[in-house]
Design an enzyme around this catalytic site. Structure first.
Site, PDB file in Angstrom:
ATOM      1  N   THR A   1      38.562 -20.096  10.321  1.00 33.75           N
ATOM      2  CA  THR A   1      40.005 -20.193  10.153  1.00 33.75           C
ATOM      3  C   THR A   1      40.763 -19.257  11.092  1.00 33.75           C
ATOM      4  OG1 THR A   1      41.757 -19.698   8.553  1.00 33.75           O
ATOM      5  CG2 THR A   1      39.711 -18.528   8.253  1.00 33.75           C
TER       6      THR A   1
ATOM      7  N   GLU B   1      43.059 -17.466  10.028  1.00 33.59           N
ATOM      8  CA  GLU B   1      43.511 -16.320   9.213  1.00 33.59           C
ATOM      9  C   GLU B   1      42.736 -15.048   9.525  1.00 33.59           C
ATOM     10  OE1 GLU B   1      44.417 -16.899   5.139  1.00 33.59           O
ATOM     11  OE2 GLU B   1      45.127 -18.939   5.453  1.00 33.59           O
TER      12      GLU B   1
ATOM     13  N   TYR C   1      40.140 -13.536   1.091  1.00 33.58           N
ATOM     14  CA  TYR C   1      39.635 -14.782   1.700  1.00 33.58           C
ATOM     15  C   TYR C   1      39.381 -14.595   3.190  1.00 33.58           C
ATOM     16  CZ  TYR C   1      39.931 -19.244   4.149  1.00 33.58           C
ATOM     17  OH  TYR C   1      39.694 -20.293   5.013  1.00 33.58           O
TER      18      TYR C   1
ATOM     19  N   LYS D   1      35.881 -14.634   5.415  1.00 33.43           N
ATOM     20  CA  LYS D   1      35.627 -15.567   6.522  1.00 33.43           C
ATOM     21  C   LYS D   1      35.334 -14.778   7.805  1.00 33.43           C
ATOM     22  CE  LYS D   1      35.839 -19.517   6.696  1.00 33.43           C
ATOM     23  NZ  LYS D   1      34.803 -20.573   6.455  1.00 33.43           N
TER      24      LYS D   1
HETATM   25  P1  NAD Z   1      37.762 -26.836   0.064  1.00 32.73           P
HETATM   26  O1  NAD Z   1      37.953 -25.674  -0.845  1.00 32.73           O
HETATM   27  O2  NAD Z   1      38.569 -28.059  -0.121  1.00 32.73           O
HETATM   28  O3  NAD Z   1      36.235 -27.283   0.044  1.00 32.73           O
HETATM   29  C1  NAD Z   1      35.170 -26.379   0.044  1.00 32.73           C
HETATM   30  C2  NAD Z   1      33.904 -27.141  -0.356  1.00 32.73           C
HETATM   31  O4  NAD Z   1      32.803 -26.221  -0.313  1.00 32.73           O
HETATM   32  C3  NAD Z   1      33.954 -27.708  -1.776  1.00 32.73           C
HETATM   33  O5  NAD Z   1      33.455 -29.023  -1.797  1.00 32.73           O
HETATM   34  C4  NAD Z   1      33.043 -26.782  -2.565  1.00 32.73           C
HETATM   35  O6  NAD Z   1      32.419 -27.409  -3.670  1.00 32.73           O
HETATM   36  C5  NAD Z   1      32.039 -26.384  -1.499  1.00 32.73           C
HETATM   37  N1  NAD Z   1      31.375 -25.103  -1.792  1.00 32.73           N
HETATM   38  C6  NAD Z   1      31.949 -23.950  -2.219  1.00 32.73           C
HETATM   39  N2  NAD Z   1      31.015 -22.997  -2.375  1.00 32.73           N
HETATM   40  C7  NAD Z   1      29.827 -23.566  -2.019  1.00 32.73           C
HETATM   41  C8  NAD Z   1      28.489 -23.079  -1.949  1.00 32.73           C
HETATM   42  N3  NAD Z   1      28.193 -21.829  -2.288  1.00 32.73           N
HETATM   43  N4  NAD Z   1      27.516 -23.929  -1.539  1.00 32.73           N
HETATM   44  C9  NAD Z   1      27.796 -25.211  -1.205  1.00 32.73           C
HETATM   45  N5  NAD Z   1      29.054 -25.717  -1.270  1.00 32.73           N
HETATM   46  C10 NAD Z   1      30.052 -24.904  -1.650  1.00 32.73           C
HETATM   47  O7  NAD Z   1      37.950 -26.235   1.525  1.00 32.73           O
HETATM   48  P2  NAD Z   1      38.484 -26.946   2.855  1.00 32.73           P
HETATM   49  O8  NAD Z   1      39.946 -26.784   2.926  1.00 32.73           O
HETATM   50  O9  NAD Z   1      37.877 -28.275   2.975  1.00 32.73           O
HETATM   51  O10 NAD Z   1      37.864 -25.969   3.944  1.00 32.73           O
HETATM   52  C11 NAD Z   1      36.568 -26.213   4.501  1.00 32.73           C
HETATM   53  C12 NAD Z   1      36.247 -25.116   5.502  1.00 32.73           C
HETATM   54  O11 NAD Z   1      37.219 -25.088   6.532  1.00 32.73           O
HETATM   55  C13 NAD Z   1      36.253 -23.717   4.885  1.00 32.73           C
HETATM   56  O12 NAD Z   1      35.200 -22.991   5.471  1.00 32.73           O
HETATM   57  C14 NAD Z   1      37.597 -23.139   5.305  1.00 32.73           C
HETATM   58  O13 NAD Z   1      37.520 -21.745   5.426  1.00 32.73           O
HETATM   59  C15 NAD Z   1      37.800 -23.807   6.642  1.00 32.73           C
HETATM   60  N6  NAD Z   1      39.202 -24.010   7.050  1.00 32.73           N
HETATM   61  C16 NAD Z   1      40.087 -24.627   6.197  1.00 32.73           C
HETATM   62  C17 NAD Z   1      41.390 -24.861   6.639  1.00 32.73           C
HETATM   63  C18 NAD Z   1      42.412 -25.559   5.760  1.00 32.73           C
HETATM   64  O14 NAD Z   1      43.577 -25.609   6.133  1.00 32.73           O
HETATM   65  N7  NAD Z   1      42.035 -26.107   4.627  1.00 32.73           N
HETATM   66  C19 NAD Z   1      41.783 -24.460   7.920  1.00 32.73           C
HETATM   67  C20 NAD Z   1      40.843 -23.823   8.742  1.00 32.73           C
HETATM   68  C21 NAD Z   1      39.552 -23.622   8.296  1.00 32.73           C
HETATM   69  O1  DAU Z   2      45.393 -21.110   8.298  1.00 31.10           O
HETATM   70  C1  DAU Z   2      44.261 -21.770   7.800  1.00 31.10           C
HETATM   71  C2  DAU Z   2      44.185 -21.589   6.306  1.00 31.10           C
HETATM   72  O2  DAU Z   2      45.195 -22.419   5.746  1.00 31.10           O
HETATM   73  C3  DAU Z   2      42.819 -21.934   5.725  1.00 31.10           C
HETATM   74  O3  DAU Z   2      41.870 -21.015   6.216  1.00 31.10           O
HETATM   75  C4  DAU Z   2      42.851 -21.855   4.186  1.00 31.10           C
HETATM   76  O4  DAU Z   2      41.606 -22.273   3.662  1.00 31.10           O
HETATM   77  C5  DAU Z   2      43.949 -22.772   3.693  1.00 31.10           C
HETATM   78  O5  DAU Z   2      44.043 -22.687   2.288  1.00 31.10           O
HETATM   79  C6  DAU Z   2      45.285 -22.415   4.339  1.00 31.10           C
HETATM   80  O6  DAU Z   2      45.732 -21.123   3.875  1.00 31.10           O
HETATM   81  P1  DAU Z   2      47.280 -20.844   3.523  1.00 31.10           P
HETATM   82  O7  DAU Z   2      47.360 -19.678   2.623  1.00 31.10           O
HETATM   83  O8  DAU Z   2      48.105 -20.834   4.763  1.00 31.10           O
HETATM   84  O9  DAU Z   2      47.598 -22.230   2.745  1.00 31.10           O
HETATM   85  P2  DAU Z   2      48.420 -22.561   1.410  1.00 31.10           P
HETATM   86  O10 DAU Z   2      48.565 -24.036   1.369  1.00 31.10           O
HETATM   87  O11 DAU Z   2      47.850 -21.866   0.230  1.00 31.10           O
HETATM   88  O12 DAU Z   2      49.824 -21.930   1.714  1.00 31.10           O
HETATM   89  C7  DAU Z   2      50.586 -22.322   2.846  1.00 31.10           C
HETATM   90  C8  DAU Z   2      51.853 -21.506   2.858  1.00 31.10           C
HETATM   91  O13 DAU Z   2      52.672 -21.924   1.754  1.00 31.10           O
HETATM   92  C9  DAU Z   2      51.616 -20.027   2.670  1.00 31.10           C
HETATM   93  O14 DAU Z   2      52.543 -19.310   3.463  1.00 31.10           O
HETATM   94  C10 DAU Z   2      51.895 -19.795   1.190  1.00 31.10           C
HETATM   95  C11 DAU Z   2      52.958 -20.836   0.865  1.00 31.10           C
HETATM   96  N1  DAU Z   2      52.924 -21.364  -0.503  1.00 31.10           N
HETATM   97  C12 DAU Z   2      51.738 -21.806  -1.016  1.00 31.10           C
HETATM   98  C13 DAU Z   2      51.678 -22.294  -2.310  1.00 31.10           C
HETATM   99  C14 DAU Z   2      50.344 -22.761  -2.871  1.00 31.10           C
HETATM  100  C15 DAU Z   2      54.094 -21.437  -1.261  1.00 31.10           C
HETATM  101  O15 DAU Z   2      55.176 -21.056  -0.777  1.00 31.10           O
HETATM  102  N2  DAU Z   2      54.033 -21.927  -2.540  1.00 31.10           N
HETATM  103  C16 DAU Z   2      52.860 -22.344  -3.105  1.00 31.10           C
HETATM  104  O16 DAU Z   2      52.870 -22.744  -4.287  1.00 31.10           O
END
Ligand code: NAD
Ligand code: DAU
Length: 355
Positions: A132, A134, A158, A162
């Site tokens: 990520t 972050e 978090y 990571k």
């Molecule tokens: P998510 O929380 O939707 O999914 C995570 C998945 O991992 C789930 O299916 C969960 O069951 C599985 N999991 C958790 N712990 C586990 C373990 N110990 N063994 C096997 N499986 C396990 O997350 P996401 O948003 O799909 O993110 C996926 C990856 O991408 C993460 O590594 C996250 O850090 C990274 N990432 C996410 C974002 C975003 O915006 N969502 C952005 C950049 C990077």
């Molecule tokens: O930047 C990549 C990351 O983006 C990933 O690594 C993380 O897994 C993913 O969850 C996401 O993190 P954020 O904290 O940026 O995402 P989130 O959707 O939780 O929040 C986005 C922004 O919105 C953040 O500034 C917090 C704000 N927010 C979030 C929630 C849940 C609100 O204002 N209200 C809310 O209820």
């Protein structure tokens, strides 16, 4: 075949579905099925012989070792993680366990497997770690976007977990020669996004007639990327990325949270107008800020474009419209994920935030 971890989560399931839309190569999926993992995301693959799903933990090195020995994948793509910042603030332990200890055990199992491959197989093998933006911390308004050499400055449990996993992956390349690749991506959005994150939470709450909770002043900036663009970037890095390298992935799409919420409301006003004729915007409620809230993320995605020719195809306007429409068309998916544990989380995170 390839092994994909975290394949029942938001990005992992999009990746698997997208993979089969592009390629006939099989996937073995490993997922612990935490609250965020949902087999319904992969339901369309139920009878597909190219896909094998295994319920298990990346931290179970014996299980992973057995899967690797049995299926002999040419690559591992690691999505498995605890991913929600607010949950890491309420309870960091699972983040340490999966993101750090789990990644370590996964790397150990992969290293053992990789050491036993033939020279040709060893050269072709890849371990791709999905990370990520972050890990780089927070940017001031006028600072340049994060490049791959930006120093690590994680601010939440978090992002710290990571960052630790990224360092382990880097060390396994440097020390043991494991052929690794790391991607650091910005905020994703799209289908199957669990409604604890900003965009799906706003859509789901708006449709349920609930408040739209915006943290602090709503002026925090994120760089949004449609999930399928992230998946294509990962495929490209897997195919062409230089070993040991890091690639930042982003959408050149910085937006303040409040603007995101306004856009979601405008789309819902158009696609599913309220019965009383009012705008969904009216439900925006400013609530207490996230502790340690990062102010701005922005990705400099020039390296992946220059070296690997990758660019996003979706604009925010097209991607967010598709996303809102997907939630409108998939109300059953939404109600299935809003289980008892989801309701408990909502209570825990939002009850104390009212302002
Ligand atoms: P998510 O929380 O939707 O999914 C995570 C998945 O991992 C789930 O299916 C969960 O069951 C599985 N999991 C958790 N712990 C586990 C373990 N110990 N063994 C096997 N499986 C396990 O997350 P996401 O948003 O799909 O993110 C996926 C990856 O991408 C993460 O590594 C996250 O850090 C990274 N990432 C996410 C974002 C975003 O915006 N969502 C952005 C950049 C990077
Ligand atoms: O930047 C990549 C990351 O983006 C990933 O690594 C993380 O897994 C993913 O969850 C996401 O993190 P954020 O904290 O940026 O995402 P989130 O959707 O939780 O929040 C986005 C922004 O919105 C953040 O500034 C917090 C704000 N927010 C979030 C929630 C849940 C609100 O204002 N209200 C809310 O209820």
């Amino acid at each position: 075949m390839i092994l994909v971890t975290g394949s029942a989560g938001f990005i992992g399931s999009n990746f698997v579905l997208d993979w089969f839309a592009q390629s006939g190569e099989s996937i073995i999926s490993l997922d612990k099925l935490t609250y965020a993992g949902n087999l319904e995301n992969l339901a369309s693959l139920k009878n597909d012989p190219r896909h094998i799903f295994v319920h298990g933990d990346i931290g179970d090195a014996q299980l992973v070792g057995r899967l690797l020995a049995e299926h002999r994948p040419r690559a591992v793509v690691n999505f498995a993680a605890e991913s929600h910042v607010d949950r890491s603030i309420h309870g960091p332990e699972d983040f340490i366990q999966t993101n750090i200890v789990g990644t370590f055990h996964l790397l150990e199992a992969v290293r053992t497997y990789w050491s036993g491959l033939t020279d040709t197989e060893k050269t072709a093998f890849r371990f791709l770690h999905v990370s990520t933006d972050e890990v780089y911390g927070s940017l001031a308004k006028n600072e340049p976007a994060f490049s791959e050499t930006h120093r690590y400055e994680p601010n939440s449990p978090y992002s710290a977990s990571k960052a630790a996993s990224d360092h382990l992956v880097r060390a396994y390349h440097h020390t043991y020669g494991l052929p690794v690749l790391t991607t650091n991506c910005s905020n994703n959005y799209g289908p199957y996004h669990f409604p604890e994150k900003l965009i799906p939470l706003m859509i789901v709450n708006a449709l349920a007639g609930k408040a739209l909770p915006v943290y602090g002043d709503g002026q925090q900036i994120r760089d949004w990327l449609y999930v399928r663009d992230h998946c294509s970037a990962i495929r490209r890095v897997l195919e062409k990325g230089r070993l040991g390298e890091v690639y930042n992935v982003g959408g050149w799409n910085e937006k303040a949270n409040l603007d995101i919420v306004h856009t979601v409301c405008a789309l819902l006003d158009e696609l599913r107008p309220r019965m009383d004729g009012k705008s969904y915007r009216e439900r925006i409620t400013f609530v207490t800020d996230r502790p340690g809230h990062d102010r701005r993320y922005a990705i400099d995605a020039r390296k992946i474009e220059r070296e690997l020719g990758w660019k996003p195809v979706e604009t925010f306007e097209t991607g967010i419209r598709k996303t809102v429409q997907w939630y409108l068309d998939n109300q059953a998916w939404v109600s299935n994920v809003q289980s008892g544990s989801y309701r408990l989380w909502v209570e825990k995170n939002y009850a104390g935030r009212a302002r």
